[in-house]
Design a protein around this motif. Structure first.
Motif, PDB file in Angstrom:
ATOM      1  N   ASN A 158     -33.262  63.419 -10.425  1.00 34.91           N
ATOM      2  CA  ASN A 158     -31.829  63.221 -10.666  1.00 34.91           C
ATOM      3  C   ASN A 158     -31.175  62.373  -9.585  1.00 34.91           C
ATOM      4  O   ASN A 158     -30.257  61.593  -9.851  1.00 34.91           O
ATOM      5  CB  ASN A 158     -31.126  64.576 -10.750  1.00 34.91           C
ATOM      6  N   SER A 167     -26.484  72.966  -8.547  1.00 37.30           N
ATOM      7  CA  SER A 167     -25.302  72.393  -9.186  1.00 37.30           C
ATOM      8  C   SER A 167     -24.023  72.985  -8.607  1.00 37.30           C
ATOM      9  O   SER A 167     -23.041  72.272  -8.381  1.00 37.30           O
ATOM     10  CB  SER A 167     -25.370  72.641 -10.692  1.00 37.30           C
ATOM     11  N   HIS A 202     -21.572  65.677 -16.007  1.00 32.95           N
ATOM     12  CA  HIS A 202     -22.888  65.042 -16.157  1.00 32.95           C
ATOM     13  C   HIS A 202     -23.704  65.705 -17.244  1.00 32.95           C
ATOM     14  O   HIS A 202     -24.400  65.034 -18.003  1.00 32.95           O
ATOM     15  CB  HIS A 202     -23.629  65.118 -14.817  1.00 32.95           C
ATOM     16  N   ARG A 222     -31.760  75.533 -10.162  1.00 28.82           N
ATOM     17  CA  ARG A 222     -31.029  74.370 -10.684  1.00 28.82           C
ATOM     18  C   ARG A 222     -29.531  74.646 -10.732  1.00 28.82           C
ATOM     19  O   ARG A 222     -28.711  73.778 -10.401  1.00 28.82           O
ATOM     20  CB  ARG A 222     -31.550  74.010 -12.071  1.00 28.82           C
TER      21      ARG A 222
END
Length: 299
Positions: free
Chosen positions: A16, A263, A138, A259
């Motif tokens: 990413n 974030s 996103h 994850r």
């Protein structure tokens, strides 16, 4: 197993952050499988282990390679046919399928605590999925891009293929465990997968996608991710060799939790109630699983 899931998470973070060129999925999978094949072969040769194992375990290794390759190919098609969030949720059922398959074929004990832990982790992922449908940013952009590639007529087929990928992935977990225990060498399961999947992914790249010549940064990123993926596969095989599939499958949800924590820590979006609940469910469940301690089977 926690280390394996953490490595998979770091692979996603690197992709990413540093990905500057869109590389087709089958081409990326081919690179990873090829690197896995080379490294596992060198590992086995250096340790003076038989590359193809004994005759008793070869059929298990072949089936493991076949199911793993089918699962990977099916998930790639699923991720291209469905919205991004739906593909993630379908893929998150792999640990559940692995526990069910292990109970059926390997006669592993599936305790009430295992079922409760898997349910908590999966509901945690569902909370992330609910937020993905409502949160701007996103994640929604990625989802909208997936919608652009999805065709209405293929939607149901993509969902069915996603479930099929999960079933094959769960079966592959069982075969990794069986092969690692029978050969006492988890590296053989990694090598067999790379040996079968590398040409299969190469053929899929040639048939279904246009080859994209990656730039220097993309090549470097693919190499680093592939090497990390190799070590993650080794740790996964070792974990399945030592522990019951139910416990290993539950710890796999660490990647999803990490994850979301990433974030929350590095985005400007305020943490929502759904995301906090999802992270809490996964963290509590995995911590309880690891706190219970090793549950190694006695032969």
């Amino acid at each position: 197993m926690a280390f394996s899931s953490t490595i998979y998470f770091l692979m996603g973070v690197l992709t990413n952050i540093f990905s500057v060129q869109a590389i087709p999925l089958f081409e990326t999978a081919f690179t990873r499988c090829a690197i896995t094949l080379i490294l596992s072969y060198l590992w086995l040769r250096r340790s003076e282990q038989p590359v193809f194992g004994t005759s008793q375990v070869r059929i298990i290794l072949l089936l493991r390679a076949l199911t793993g390759c089918i699962s990977m190919s099916s998930f790639i098609y699923c991720s291209q046919s469905l919205p991004f969030s739906q593909a993630i949720v379908l893929n998150s059922t792999v640990p559940i399928m692995a526990s069910i398959m292990a109970r059926v074929f390997l006669h592993d004990k599936l305790k009430v605590a295992d079922i409760a832990s898997l349910a908590c982790c999966f509901f945690g992922v569902l909370f992330f999925f609910r937020e993905a449908l409502t949160t701007k940013g996103h994640f929604v952009k990625a989802m909208e891009a997936s919608y652009a590639h999805a065709k209405t007529g293929h939607h149901i087929f993509g969902i069915l293929l996603g479930f099929f990928s999960s079933i094959m992935g769960g079966t592959s977990y069982c075969l990794i465990r069986a092969g690692a225990k029978a050969s006492d060498q988890p590296m053989l399961t990694v090598f067999s997968f790379g040996l079968f999947a590398s040409p299969a992914m190469g053929i899929c790249t040639y048939i279904f996608e246009d080859f994209v010549l990656p730039g220097f940064q993309s090549i470097l990123l693919m190499l680093v991710s592939s090497i990390m993926g190799f070590f993650a596969e080794v740790l996964l095989a070792r974990g399945l060799q030592l522990e019951r599939t139910g416990k290993v499958a539950n710890v796999q949800y660490v990647e999803a939790g990490l994850r979301q924590l990433w974030s929350l820590a590095f985005t400007k979006v305020a943490p929502s109630f759904d995301r906090l609940v999802g992270v809490s469910l996964i963290v509590i469940s995995v911590c309880c699983t690891m706190y219970i301690g090793p549950d190694k089977e006695t032969e």
